[in-house]
Design an enzyme around this catalytic site. Structure first.
Site, mmCIF file in Angstrom:
data_model
loop_
_atom_site.group_PDB
_atom_site.id
_atom_site.type_symbol
_atom_site.label_atom_id
_atom_site.label_comp_id
_atom_site.label_asym_id
_atom_site.label_seq_id
_atom_site.Cartn_x
_atom_site.Cartn_y
_atom_site.Cartn_z
ATOM 1 N N SER A 12 0.835 -1.192 0.000
ATOM 2 C CA SER A 12 0.000 0.000 0.000
ATOM 3 C C SER A 12 0.875 1.248 0.000
ATOM 4 O O SER A 12 2.100 1.174 0.147
ATOM 5 C CB SER A 12 -0.914 -0.015 1.231
ATOM 6 N N GLU A 14 1.011 5.766 0.885
ATOM 7 C CA GLU A 14 0.466 6.860 1.689
ATOM 8 C C GLU A 14 0.684 8.205 1.008
ATOM 9 O O GLU A 14 1.733 8.462 0.420
ATOM 10 C CB GLU A 14 1.133 6.880 3.063
ATOM 11 N N TYR A 46 -3.736 12.835 8.219
ATOM 12 C CA TYR A 46 -4.657 13.747 8.894
ATOM 13 C C TYR A 46 -3.824 14.581 9.846
ATOM 14 O O TYR A 46 -3.180 14.032 10.745
ATOM 15 C CB TYR A 46 -5.685 12.905 9.650
ATOM 16 N N HIS A 73 -6.572 8.423 7.368
ATOM 17 C CA HIS A 73 -6.092 8.482 8.744
ATOM 18 C C HIS A 73 -7.113 9.249 9.559
ATOM 19 O O HIS A 73 -7.722 10.209 9.081
ATOM 20 C CB HIS A 73 -4.753 9.218 8.821
ATOM 21 N N ARG A 103 -3.653 8.262 17.627
ATOM 22 C CA ARG A 103 -3.852 9.289 18.649
ATOM 23 C C ARG A 103 -3.616 10.658 18.051
ATOM 24 O O ARG A 103 -4.406 11.574 18.212
ATOM 25 C CB ARG A 103 -2.910 9.078 19.838
ATOM 26 N N ASP A 105 -1.284 14.276 17.327
ATOM 27 C CA ASP A 105 -0.683 15.309 18.168
ATOM 28 C C ASP A 105 -1.570 16.544 18.183
ATOM 29 O O ASP A 105 -2.267 16.838 17.206
ATOM 30 C CB ASP A 105 0.693 15.704 17.622
ATOM 31 N N HIS A 147 8.120 4.505 20.318
ATOM 32 C CA HIS A 147 7.688 5.901 20.234
ATOM 33 C C HIS A 147 8.460 6.734 21.254
ATOM 34 O O HIS A 147 8.566 6.343 22.420
ATOM 35 C CB HIS A 147 6.184 6.000 20.508
ATOM 36 N N GLN A 174 6.086 2.957 11.887
ATOM 37 C CA GLN A 174 6.892 4.120 11.545
ATOM 38 C C GLN A 174 8.030 3.622 10.647
ATOM 39 O O GLN A 174 8.450 2.461 10.738
ATOM 40 C CB GLN A 174 7.450 4.736 12.827
ATOM 41 N N PHE A 214 12.994 14.977 9.677
ATOM 42 C CA PHE A 214 11.863 14.107 9.999
ATOM 43 C C PHE A 214 12.260 13.081 11.058
ATOM 44 O O PHE A 214 11.523 12.831 12.013
ATOM 45 C CB PHE A 214 11.397 13.353 8.744
ATOM 46 N N HIS A 264 4.305 -0.772 3.290
ATOM 47 C CA HIS A 264 3.492 0.442 3.162
ATOM 48 C C HIS A 264 4.459 1.586 2.847
ATOM 49 O O HIS A 264 5.311 1.924 3.664
ATOM 50 C CB HIS A 264 2.753 0.719 4.467
#
Length: 285
Positions: A12, A14, A46, A73, A103, A105, A147, A174, A214, A264
């Protein structure tokens, strides 16, 4: 390793919603090139606190108008239950049956007092199931290198397990450049009784400065040998891209050979780097 009974791998891609009409026009030129590769679906990001909500809606609607399977998202932090319910109903009416539940930010400058009705992604996953049953395949985020806000790998694994127990169907990681980190994470998940597919997130390397920024922000490690080589190329964009392609191609091959359930690709709204990897990996075969 894969066997004859292993489910078909899912490949997939993104996208992120452009901020300008010009950006959207450019993206509409790239999407057919990406779609020609045959990805299972396109996910659409999103922004923090829903900051790209309308752009996400527009991008998703255009993809759907082209008959492209789409997984929006949905980040819950800063949102009320009523707002999330409205978004889910909107997507359900469009025939969307896959979501990436996060979740997210809070936007810069917004305090914790504005965090809304949800604190964590597992609460969002539970809410989707409570409101819409099995209408959506729900994917969540995973972090092979853990994370940065979780504090430790053990705590991060606990957080991930809560999302799985809430009803997540699969996970997307990630991006990373150390295959051992991914395989180690999967092993830890299996020992913890987590059996959902964990799909590696793949970030092509085309711009070292951007990648370093990033990675520092999201806690992704760029292995020292890769960082040194990229730094050594200076402003030689062609060499950066050639080296970066070989690094990511090798990573993808090792992940596939090691039994990863798919890949992905984070396209950064560009078809070229992903298309080259896709073709050389033979993903359309």
């Amino acid at each position: 390793m894969t066997t004859s009974t292993t489910p078909k791998r899912v490949y997939s891609v993104e996208l992120f919603p452009p901020k300008t009409a010009e950006g959207m026009d450019k993206l509409k030129q790239e999407i057919p090139k990406i779609n020609a590769l045959g990805p299972a679906y396109f996910s659409v990001t999103y922004g923090a606190g829903g900051s790209t909500r309308e752009g996400t809606f527009e991008t998703v609607a255009w993809l759907r108008s082209q008959g492209i399977d789409t997984a929006p998202h949905l980040a819950c932090i800063g949102s009320t239950r009523a707002q999330v319910r409205e978004i889910l109903a909107h997507y359900h009416e469009q025939g969307i049956n896959r979501l990436v539940a996060l979740r997210g930010d809070l936007p810069s400058g917004m305090g914790a007092g504005n965090s809304g009705d949800f604190r964590y992604a597992n609460e969002l996953v539970s809410f989707v199931h409570a409101e819409f049953g099995g209408a959506f395949v729900i994917e969540v985020a995973a972090y092979p290198e853990y994370h940065p806000q979780s504090g430790s790998p053990a705590r991060d694994l606990e957080n991930f397990k809560r999302k799985v127990e809430a009803g997540a169907d699969a996970a997307i990681t990630q991006y990373f450049y150390n295959a051992d980190a991914y395989f180690g994470f999967v092993d830890s998940c299996q020992k913890a009784g987590i059996t959902i597919p964990i799909v590696p997130g793949i970030m092509p390397i085309t711009n070292y400065t951007q990648l370093a920024r990033f990675s520092d922000a999201c806690g992704t490690e760029i292995p020292r040998w890769i960082r040194r080589r990229l730094e050594g190329y200076g402003d030689d964009v062609e060499s950066i891209r050639a080296f970066g392609h070989e690094v990511v191609l090798g990573l993808c091959r090792r992940l596939i050979d090691g039994g990863a359930p798919g890949l992905h690709f984070y396209t950064m709204n560009q078809s070229g780097p992903v298309a080259r990897l896709w073709r050389e990996l033979g993903l359309s075969d």
